[in-house]
Design an enzyme around this catalytic site. Structure first.
Site, PDB file in Angstrom:
ATOM      1  N   ASP A 287      40.851  -4.425  -9.674  1.00 26.72           N
ATOM      2  CA  ASP A 287      39.367  -4.747 -10.836  1.00 26.72           C
ATOM      3  C   ASP A 287      38.492  -4.154  -9.707  1.00 26.72           C
ATOM      4  O   ASP A 287      37.625  -3.442 -10.657  1.00 26.72           O
ATOM      5  CB  ASP A 287      39.916  -5.846 -11.766  1.00 26.72           C
ATOM      6  N   GLY A 288      38.008  -4.995  -9.184  1.00 27.50           N
ATOM      7  CA  GLY A 288      36.677  -4.378  -8.509  1.00 27.50           C
ATOM      8  C   GLY A 288      36.187  -2.628  -7.795  1.00 27.50           C
ATOM      9  O   GLY A 288      35.635  -2.220  -7.943  1.00 27.50           O
ATOM     10  N   ASN A 366      32.613  -3.404 -17.778  1.00 26.25           N
ATOM     11  CA  ASN A 366      33.163  -4.523 -17.611  1.00 26.25           C
ATOM     12  C   ASN A 366      31.928  -5.662 -18.850  1.00 26.25           C
ATOM     13  O   ASN A 366      31.757  -5.661 -20.045  1.00 26.25           O
ATOM     14  CB  ASN A 366      33.719  -6.005 -16.899  1.00 26.25           C
ATOM     15  N   ASP A 396      22.977 -21.720 -20.702  1.00 28.54           N
ATOM     16  CA  ASP A 396      22.788 -20.540 -18.888  1.00 28.54           C
ATOM     17  C   ASP A 396      22.626 -19.290 -19.256  1.00 28.54           C
ATOM     18  O   ASP A 396      22.130 -17.840 -17.960  1.00 28.54           O
ATOM     19  CB  ASP A 396      24.068 -20.587 -18.493  1.00 28.54           C
TER      20      ASP A 396
HETATM   21  N1  LIG Z   1      33.156 -17.472 -14.026  1.00 24.57           N
HETATM   22  C1  LIG Z   1      33.967 -15.792 -13.726  1.00 24.57           C
HETATM   23  O1  LIG Z   1      35.420 -15.617 -14.630  1.00 24.57           O
HETATM   24  C2  LIG Z   1      32.852 -14.905 -13.503  1.00 24.57           C
HETATM   25  C3  LIG Z   1      31.773 -15.044 -12.784  1.00 24.57           C
HETATM   26  C4  LIG Z   1      31.037 -13.789 -12.391  1.00 24.57           C
HETATM   27  C5  LIG Z   1      31.607 -11.935 -12.406  1.00 24.57           C
HETATM   28  N2  LIG Z   1      33.014 -12.407 -12.853  1.00 24.57           N
HETATM   29  C6  LIG Z   1      33.657 -10.957 -13.327  1.00 24.57           C
HETATM   30  O2  LIG Z   1      33.774 -10.374 -12.110  1.00 24.57           O
HETATM   31  C7  LIG Z   1      33.731  -9.071 -12.266  1.00 24.57           C
HETATM   32  C8  LIG Z   1      33.193  -8.489 -11.048  1.00 24.57           C
HETATM   33  O3  LIG Z   1      34.451  -8.341 -10.126  1.00 24.57           O
HETATM   34  P1  LIG Z   1      34.417  -7.902  -8.495  1.00 24.57           P
HETATM   35  O4  LIG Z   1      35.484  -7.666  -8.647  1.00 24.57           O
HETATM   36  O5  LIG Z   1      33.566  -7.077  -8.330  1.00 24.57           O
HETATM   37  O6  LIG Z   1      34.539  -9.645  -8.560  1.00 24.57           O
HETATM   38  P2  LIG Z   1      35.004 -10.342  -7.311  1.00 24.57           P
HETATM   39  O7  LIG Z   1      35.534 -10.051  -6.115  1.00 24.57           O
HETATM   40  O8  LIG Z   1      34.502 -12.029  -7.800  1.00 24.57           O
HETATM   41  O9  LIG Z   1      35.854 -11.371  -9.065  1.00 24.57           O
HETATM   42  C9  LIG Z   1      36.615 -11.721  -9.944  1.00 24.57           C
HETATM   43  C10 LIG Z   1      37.790 -11.654 -10.641  1.00 24.57           C
HETATM   44  O10 LIG Z   1      37.013 -10.478 -11.823  1.00 24.57           O
HETATM   45  C11 LIG Z   1      38.496 -10.690 -11.994  1.00 24.57           C
HETATM   46  N3  LIG Z   1      38.582  -9.099 -13.150  1.00 24.57           N
HETATM   47  C12 LIG Z   1      37.335  -8.334 -13.199  1.00 24.57           C
HETATM   48  N4  LIG Z   1      37.419  -7.639 -14.547  1.00 24.57           N
HETATM   49  C13 LIG Z   1      38.489  -7.704 -14.696  1.00 24.57           C
HETATM   50  C14 LIG Z   1      38.892  -7.106 -15.713  1.00 24.57           C
HETATM   51  N5  LIG Z   1      38.258  -6.390 -17.078  1.00 24.57           N
HETATM   52  N6  LIG Z   1      39.788  -8.268 -16.831  1.00 24.57           N
HETATM   53  C15 LIG Z   1      40.577  -9.039 -15.921  1.00 24.57           C
HETATM   54  N7  LIG Z   1      39.682  -9.974 -14.941  1.00 24.57           N
HETATM   55  C16 LIG Z   1      38.824  -8.952 -14.232  1.00 24.57           C
HETATM   56  C17 LIG Z   1      38.972  -9.703 -10.735  1.00 24.57           C
HETATM   57  O11 LIG Z   1      40.399  -9.123 -11.055  1.00 24.57           O
HETATM   58  C18 LIG Z   1      38.633 -11.073 -10.156  1.00 24.57           C
HETATM   59  O12 LIG Z   1      39.737 -11.543  -9.306  1.00 24.57           O
HETATM   60  C19 LIG Z   1      32.150  -9.251 -13.205  1.00 24.57           C
HETATM   61  O13 LIG Z   1      31.813  -7.740 -13.514  1.00 24.57           O
HETATM   62  C20 LIG Z   1      32.756 -10.316 -13.606  1.00 24.57           C
HETATM   63  O14 LIG Z   1      33.388 -10.040 -14.897  1.00 24.57           O
HETATM   64  C21 LIG Z   1      33.567 -13.260 -13.822  1.00 24.57           C
HETATM   65  N1  LIG Z   2      34.481   1.645  -1.434  1.00 25.37           N
HETATM   66  C1  LIG Z   2      33.957   0.052  -2.015  1.00 25.37           C
HETATM   67  N2  LIG Z   2      33.403   0.359  -1.720  1.00 25.37           N
HETATM   68  C2  LIG Z   2      32.252  -0.651  -1.574  1.00 25.37           C
HETATM   69  N3  LIG Z   2      32.885  -1.821  -2.489  1.00 25.37           N
HETATM   70  C3  LIG Z   2      33.588  -1.642  -2.436  1.00 25.37           C
HETATM   71  C4  LIG Z   2      35.287  -0.639  -3.029  1.00 25.37           C
HETATM   72  N4  LIG Z   2      35.566  -1.036  -3.728  1.00 25.37           N
HETATM   73  C5  LIG Z   2      35.968  -2.162  -3.902  1.00 25.37           C
HETATM   74  N5  LIG Z   2      34.386  -2.617  -3.604  1.00 25.37           N
HETATM   75  C6  LIG Z   2      34.334  -4.074  -4.145  1.00 25.37           C
HETATM   76  O1  LIG Z   2      34.561  -4.993  -3.408  1.00 25.37           O
HETATM   77  C7  LIG Z   2      35.449  -6.441  -3.725  1.00 25.37           C
HETATM   78  C8  LIG Z   2      36.805  -6.293  -4.052  1.00 25.37           C
HETATM   79  O2  LIG Z   2      37.485  -5.455  -5.087  1.00 25.37           O
HETATM   80  P1  LIG Z   2      38.845  -5.963  -5.752  1.00 25.37           P
HETATM   81  O3  LIG Z   2      37.900  -6.738  -6.172  1.00 25.37           O
HETATM   82  O4  LIG Z   2      39.276  -4.774  -5.820  1.00 25.37           O
HETATM   83  O5  LIG Z   2      39.583  -6.552  -4.006  1.00 25.37           O
HETATM   84  P2  LIG Z   2      39.877  -7.761  -4.222  1.00 25.37           P
HETATM   85  O6  LIG Z   2      39.088  -8.600  -4.531  1.00 25.37           O
HETATM   86  O7  LIG Z   2      40.807  -8.276  -3.314  1.00 25.37           O
HETATM   87  O8  LIG Z   2      40.781  -8.212  -5.399  1.00 25.37           O
HETATM   88  P3  LIG Z   2      41.094  -9.325  -6.790  1.00 25.37           P
HETATM   89  O9  LIG Z   2      40.200  -9.759  -7.581  1.00 25.37           O
HETATM   90  O10 LIG Z   2      42.535  -8.939  -7.788  1.00 25.37           O
HETATM   91  O11 LIG Z   2      42.040 -10.059  -5.879  1.00 25.37           O
HETATM   92  C9  LIG Z   2      34.427  -6.018  -5.280  1.00 25.37           C
HETATM   93  O12 LIG Z   2      33.359  -6.880  -5.358  1.00 25.37           O
HETATM   94  C10 LIG Z   2      34.226  -4.584  -5.045  1.00 25.37           C
HETATM   95  O13 LIG Z   2      33.008  -4.113  -5.813  1.00 25.37           O
END
Ligand SMILES: NC(=O)c1ccc[n+]([C@@H]2O[C@H](COP(=O)([O-])OP(=O)(O)OC[C@H]3O[C@@H](n4cnc5c(N)ncnc54)[C@H](O)[C@@H]3O)[C@@H](O)[C@H]2O)c1
Ligand SMILES: Nc1ncnc2c1ncn2[C@@H]1O[C@H](COP(=O)(O)OP(=O)(O)OP(=O)(O)O)[C@@H](O)[C@H]1O
Length: 524
Positions: A287-288, A366, A396
């Protein structure tokens, strides 16, 4: 003591004054001596102290009254200034919104002349207002007919026509394929809902897509391998132009000079106009990576095809193992899409002399979170919705989320899960120190203002899709409304089946062992 003496001489002075005013008065003349004697006598214990206390109290009261009056005047001036900034911001947001939020077929009203003029422009960053006015087909649909000159170093000024597509409601019945714009009809006083905004949307290519941007999660070997394979396949079998990030191009070239055809950009400014080149975005990650892809587009976003290579993958319905079959079907069309709404956020600084000094808008897919950061104090956030005061968040922090983000941080903070096609803004507190603070879902058209009050004990921090933290000092505010540019993501099935698949498979929603048949006797 000095004060006591002064008070005594004041008394004497007053006696003289009375004497002069009323003519010679033997009684007073005699008493003058008496008063002198009285004053010179040792004072009764405590009188001076009382006089001192009394005069100090009077001074304090007058100071407080003066400060209160000054405070009231400055608070009124400040409120008026905020109201003005707020109105300017709202006005700007209204202007940015398209006149009609329904996306229908492209009318082809951008003339070749216009196209020719556009094509000689260099890739320059544009101010937001200019970008908005460039929507030549903006009234009723996404303009996908823009033509431009590629000024990338590795491309010889080639003119590329962007593939056009048509968006329509899936179960369209009208013969002329024209979507009805009236959502509610008031004909003859009977109120009927003619069309619903959240029906399934289908995308049909009008000309074949030619330019594909592939965005990948960094530091993952499986992603690198898949990316190299996909680039080769798209080039050789589908004859497409491929764009990747500079980091990815370097990786590919390190692997083999074969990948020399892959295009990229040289500086961040060129990313501003990516939407004018790219027909389709493919993401490889979780999703990131989808959030990352969305953040690259500050205006219109081309359709995004998200392949799952992460752990959760809520917004990534496509299986990477079956990428060929899936991409073939998408390139052929039609495809179901989910129009994921984004929020547009502005940080308004108290210190800014004018609204032009404030930072540019940030679009989130998001959510935007306002929290206490590293501060150990409770956040104190005043919340307004349009012209209404909503509440003060003491806890918070607060999450303002899209419906797509409802399954992310907002869910963790106790917010509802909402189908991504439902238009609305989620208002979810984080650990509120109150027993009655339930999360809200507000309509899409509102503008929210979250203000750090001047008497706040600490700063607050805003973060956008979990990134890009900005400090909010007392007096600063965050203004947030629905953005005009949604993110169209391709569905594997349709919006609804993909949503249920994600909450079942990703979150194990309401997973419970089924009760066995044998148990207490059934009620008759
Ligand atoms: N306490 C929490 O649950 C918490 C805390 C901080 C950030 N986040 C979420 O993490 C997002 C950033 O994601 P990232 O991947 O860059 O960071 P990350 O790598 O920390 O991953 C966050 C997790 O949130 C999940 N996620 C992201 N968007 C989602 C969606 N729309 N629906 C369901 N799950 C989703 C991702 O799959 C991942 O498992 C933020 O937008 C925020 O929503 C969640
Ligand atoms: N092209 C990109 N360049 C720099 N950062 C990126 C890029 N694509 C994703 N990221 C960052 O890398 C992080 C991990 O990406 P992503 O959530 O897609 O993978 P993941 O953590 O393995 O997935 P999941 O959370 O489902 O396990 C996120 O914080 C996202 O913002």
């Amino acid at each position: 003591m000095n004060t006591a003496k002064n008070n005594s001489s004041e008394l004497l002075g007053n006696a003289h004054y009375v004497a002069q005013e009323n003519g010679p008065n033997p009684l007073i003349a005699n008493s003058e001596q008496g008063i002198k004697e009285m004053v010179e006598q040792p004072h009764v214990d405590g009188i001076e102290d009382h006089l001192v206390e009394f005069s100090e109290a009077i001074t304090t009261v007058s100071k407080v009254l003066r400060r209160a009056a000054e405070g009231k005047v400055s608070a009124q001036a400040e409120a008026a200034e905020w109201k003005r900034k707020y109105e300017v911001e709202r006005e700007r947001n209204l202007q940015l919104e398209p006149k009609d939020l329904t996306f229908t077929e492209h009318k082809g009203d951008c003339s070749e002349q216009q196209v020719g003029r556009d094509s000689i422009q260099h890739l320059q960053p544009m101010p937001d207002t200019a970008k908005t006015s460039q929507r030549c087909c903006g009234e009723h649909g996404i303009c996908s007919h823009e033509v431009l000159r590629e000024s990338y170093s590795n491309v010889q000024c080639k003119i590329t026509k962007k593939a056009s597509f048509k968006l329509q409601w899936c179960n369209i019945t009208d013969k002329d394929d024209q979507h009805k714009h009236d959502i509610v009809s008031f004909e003859k006083g009977n109120i009927t809902t003619a069309e619903r905004s959240s029906k399934q949307i289908s995308l049909k290519w009008e000309s074949p897509p030619q330019n594909v941007l592939i965005l990948t999660k960094p530091h993952s070997t499986s992603v690198k391998v898949l990316c190299a394979e996909m680039v080769r396949w798209l080039k050789e079998k589908e004859k497409l132009n491929i764009y990747v990030e500079p980091r990815v191009r370097n990786d590919l070239l390190t692997e083999s000079v074969y990948y020399n055809f892959v295009q990229t950009w040289n500086d961040e400014q060129e990313i501003w106009r990516l939407h004018e080149i790219v027909d389709l975005v493919v993401t490889l990650g979780g999703d990131g990576t989808v959030l990352w892809a969305a953040s690259k587009f500050k205006g219109p976003v081309p359709p995004v095809v998200p392949f799952s290579l992460g752990s959760l993958g809520f917004m990534t319905p496509f299986y990477s193992e079956r990428y060929k079959e899936c991409l073939k079907s998408i390139l052929k069309g039609p495809m179901s899409i989910t129009l994921r709404h984004r929020l547009q956020c502005h940080v308004i600084r108290d210190a800014a002399k004018s609204e032009y000094e404030n930072e540019g808008p940030i679009l989130v897919l998001n959510e935007v979170t306002i929290d206490r950061g590293i501060s150990s104090f409770l956040t104190n956030l005043e919340c307004y919705c349009d012209n209404s005061f909503v509440t003060i968040v003491q806890g918070d922090g607060l999450i303002l989320s899209t419906t797509s983000g409802s399954t992310a941080y907002s869910l963790a903070a106790g917010g509802s899960m909402v189908h991504p096609q439902v238009p609305g803004i989620l208002f979810t507190p984080i650990c509120p120190h109150s027993l009655s603070f339930r999360p809200l879902i507000l309509p899409e058209h509102v503008t929210l203002r979250i203000q750090v009050p001047f008497n706040s004990r600490g700063h607050a921090w805003a973060s956008f899709d979990g990134k890009d933290r900005k400090q909010l000092a007392p007096g600063d505010a965050l203004v947030c409304s629905m953005a005009a540019w949604p993110v169209p993501t391709a569905c594997r099935g349709d919006s609804t089946s993909d949503f249920f698949h994600s909450i079942h498979d990703g979150l194990h929603w309401n997973l419970r062992k089924t009760q066995s048949f044998d148990g207490p006797p059934r009620e008759s």
